[in-house]
Design a protein around this motif. Structure first.
Motif, mmCIF file in Angstrom:
data_model
loop_
_atom_site.group_PDB
_atom_site.id
_atom_site.type_symbol
_atom_site.label_atom_id
_atom_site.label_comp_id
_atom_site.label_asym_id
_atom_site.label_seq_id
_atom_site.Cartn_x
_atom_site.Cartn_y
_atom_site.Cartn_z
ATOM 1 N N ASN A 52 -27.964 40.567 3.526
ATOM 2 C CA ASN A 52 -27.252 41.135 2.379
ATOM 3 C C ASN A 52 -28.007 42.299 1.747
ATOM 4 N N ASP A 70 -24.980 39.457 12.950
ATOM 5 C CA ASP A 70 -23.705 39.396 12.234
ATOM 6 C C ASP A 70 -22.705 38.575 13.054
ATOM 7 N N PHE A 96 -18.209 41.810 0.376
ATOM 8 C CA PHE A 96 -18.753 40.722 1.196
ATOM 9 C C PHE A 96 -19.184 39.516 0.364
ATOM 10 N N ARG A 131 -20.985 38.431 8.059
ATOM 11 C CA ARG A 131 -21.639 37.195 7.591
ATOM 12 C C ARG A 131 -22.919 37.055 8.405
ATOM 13 N N GLY A 132 -23.990 36.622 7.789
ATOM 14 C CA GLY A 132 -25.255 36.503 8.512
ATOM 15 C C GLY A 132 -25.191 35.470 9.626
ATOM 16 N N THR A 136 -25.734 45.006 9.157
ATOM 17 C CA THR A 136 -24.347 44.691 9.525
ATOM 18 C C THR A 136 -23.545 45.967 9.337
ATOM 19 N N SER A 148 -26.482 34.806 5.256
ATOM 20 C CA SER A 148 -26.179 36.094 4.637
ATOM 21 C C SER A 148 -27.321 36.569 3.734
ATOM 22 N N GLN A 195 -25.071 35.739 -4.342
ATOM 23 C CA GLN A 195 -26.158 34.907 -3.809
ATOM 24 C C GLN A 195 -26.875 34.093 -4.881
#
Ligand SMILES: Cc1cc2nc3c(=O)[nH]c(=O)nc-3n(C[C@H](O)[C@H](O)[C@H](O)COP(=O)(O)OP(=O)(O)OC[C@H]3O[C@@H](n4cnc5c(N)ncnc54)[C@H](O)[C@@H]3O)c2cc1C
Length: 576
Positions: free
Chosen positions: A104, A73, A502, A93-94, A67, A100, A549
């Motif tokens: 990430n 993304d 993020f 953002r994934g 990203t 994500s 996460q």
């Protein structure tokens, strides 16, 4: 089974026990745990495509290319940020299976016992406290110890070794490793294992990397041993537009469309529950499109209110981060690999052949979590924004070069500073009824004077860190911010250079059952409705002083047990 698009679901039976909206970090945990019971059918609907064969999200080092502005993304941008001098910044953002966790930087940091004590306190549910969550931490984590002498690098007592998601330690030594660790020890700040619930200090990073490749929720919870379950269905490239009520306050229907756009809409039914796991941006977006939010705000853009829940989209909290770099007296940095195509090709060949070399790790081998001193003038007369004395105010990240594209010559050291107990709050709102149009994202980065002051202290801490003996004759000159910069110059630098780490959370926040604010109850069900639960980063009421996460995985593991309990799901025949 994987269904690749939504364009022709006519031939499918679109009734399931559970529908999980968003095949991201949390969503795939739920999908895995519910399909352990072979009698429970689950449909996961994911807006992005497959995670397979995308090199940038498989090779750990390439996380810096994953990203922004890529097909994986959502390619969001923030509103102009007052705290950043009016700049808008990328907000990745994934947009891919794994969400994500597929894009990430893989740092795995649970946060502190105090972070979880605060979750328990505000929700009134002691089940969200650290000690009570330890079984869920272990269900998530499959810690893979480094090879060789491991006595001083991690504490086995605090890890799970039989979970699903692999967590490991840096495998490729960087030229700055010893200098950072030596300085940490000299400052009496070395922390052997920051996933113990007591993260303060500086030490080795732990990351979601398995044998030199990214471990995401897609590669782990939907890994080869699970994805073939006959009761698990994953529909890719499909955007959920709304959730619809059948009877008043009862939700069983999910409306969706091909992610490519258009006016076609399909519907699927969840006979037991819909689980929204679309993330801190996607979840409030779907809720508001469905008429669940602040009814006055929604009516101004022409969305009929279905359920007035003013906290939807509010309380957006994130970590601002800024990077400093220095020219150094060494050739042992990763700058050459980032600017020399031949060297880069060699690194990739090595990774392909043996899963060794620079590319097996993320970009920082060490992290630090630090607090302002109790008597810091910055904290006088204001409430301490951290969760408690075990939680950091700011974070440091150490990088053996310039991440991204370095200048054509020279070798560098970088250190980043982030505010991890921020006071500023932002929002996610809508300015359109079109589910394909981006929501308005305002993380309010550096929007509080206290956040600016904490970041200034973090920058000062970095500047004094490199005065230690390990760095003499190493640092040649600063290339970003002068070491002699005044406070005003530091603030001008952070305003001009800060971005997001993020980590958005809090836009569908959990609160106590009796609270007159919040979006979900402590069991993560949407307040006042039935059939609808939220399980993702949006439910965290406060941001942990950590990368987010691990907390999301831990929350999702516990949420899966809530759902099993509610629907009397005992795992009749455990599917591996
Ligand atoms: C670039 C980047 C770097 C990061 N680095 C780190 C790090 O190093 N360590 C760390 O701990 N955290 C990191 N984070 C944060 C961390 O990854 C997130 O907090 C966490 O993954 C969020 O999980 P989630 O389940 O809430 O959302 P996600 O994992 O984002 O999942 C949401 C899913 O829902 C899907 N979706 C959204 N809307 C819809 C819709 N309408 N219909 C269908 N599907 C939809 C999305 O495509 C996505 O797959 C990083 C995040 C980013 C973006």
């Amino acid at each position: 089974s994987i269904i690749n698009r939504a364009t022709d679901p006519a031939g499918l039976n679109l009734t399931f026990d559970f529908i999980v909206v968003g095949g991201g970090t949390a969503g795939n945990v739920i999908a895995n745990r519910l399909t352990e019971d072979k009698d429970s059918s689950v449909l996961v609907i994911e807006a992005g495509g497959s995670n397979e064969d995308v090199l940038n999200i498989i090779v750990p080092w390439f996380c810096i290319r994953a990203t922004p502005d890529t097909p994986q993304d959502w390619n969001y941008t923030t509103t102009p940020q007052d705290g950043l001098g009016g700049r808008s910044v990328p907000y990745p953002r994934g947009f891919v299976l794994g969400g994500s966790s597929s894009v990430n930087s893989m740092d795995y940091t649970r946060g502190s016992k105090d972070d979880y004590a605060r979750f328990a306190r505000v929700s009134g549910d002691d089940g969200w406290s650290w000690d009570r969550l330890i079984p869920y931490m272990r269900k998530n984590e499959r810690f893979s110890p480094p090879i060789g002498n491991t006595t001083e690098v991690f504490n086995p007592a605090v890890h799970g070794f039989h979970g699903i998601n692999t967590v490991s330690m840096p495998a490729f030594p960087q030229g700055t490793d010893t200098r950072v660790i030596d300085t940490a020890k000299e400052l009496k700040e070395f922390n052997i294992d920051m996933n113990s619930g007591e993260p303060l200090g500086i030490g080795w990073v732990q990351t979601t990397i398995k044998n030199g490749s990214r471990s995401s929720s897609a590669t782990s919870y939907l890994g080869p041993q699970y994805i073939g379950r006959p009761n698990l269905h994953v529909m890719l490239n499909t955007l959920v537009t709304r959730v619809l009520q059948s009877d008043a306050g009862v939700f069983q229907t999910v409306e969706f469309a091909p992610s490519s756009g258009g006016s076609t809409r399909f519907r699927a039914t969840a006979t037991k529950e819909i689980i929204l796991s679309a993330g801190s941006i996607g979840t409030p977006h779907i809720l508001m499109n469905s008429g669940i939010g602040d009814s006055r705000e929604l009516s101004t853009i022409g969305i009929a209110s279905v359920h007035n829940l003013p906290s939807v989209g509010k309380n957006l909290t994130d970590h601002p981060i800024v990077r400093l770099s220095w020219l150094v007296n060494s050739t042992d940095t990763f700058d050459d690999a980032n600017r020399n195509a031949t060297l880069a090709a060699e690194e990739l060949m090595q990774w392909n052949a043996t899963r060794t070399g620079l590319l097996v790790d993320s970009v920082s081998n060490q992290i630090g979590w630090l607090r302002l001193p109790d008597d810091s003038p910055v904290l006088q007369g204001v409430p301490d924004p951290s969760a408690g004395p075990l939680s950091a105010h700011f974070e440091l990240l150490f990088e053996n070069g310039i991440v991204g594209t370095p200048p054509p010559t020279g070798h560098y050291l970088s250190m980043s500073a982030a505010v991890v107990s921020p006071s500023a709050r932002g929002s996610v709102t809508l300015n359109s009824t079109d589910p394909f149009s981006s929501p308005v994202i305002d993380p309010n980065l550096l929007g509080a004077a206290l956040d600016v002051a904490i970041l200034r202290t973090a920058v000062r801490t970095i500047q004094s860190f490199i005065l230690g003996p390990a760095w003499s004759y190493y640092i040649i000159a600063p290339i970003s911010l002068n070491d002699t910069a005044s406070d005003a110059e530091v603030d001008a630098y952070t305003q001009a250079n800060t971005g997001s780490l993020f980590h958005p959370i809090g836009t569908a926040a959990m609160s106590a059952v009796t609270a007159d604010y919040g979006v979900v109850n402590p069991d993560l069900k949407v307040k006042g409705l039935s059939g609808l639960r939220v399980v993702d980063a949006s439910v965290l009421p406060f941001i942990p002083a950590a990368h987010t996460q691990a907390a999301v995985y831990i929350f999702a593991e516990r949420a899966a047990d809530f759902i099993k309990e509610e629907f009397g799901i005992t795992v009749s025949e455990l599917q591996v």
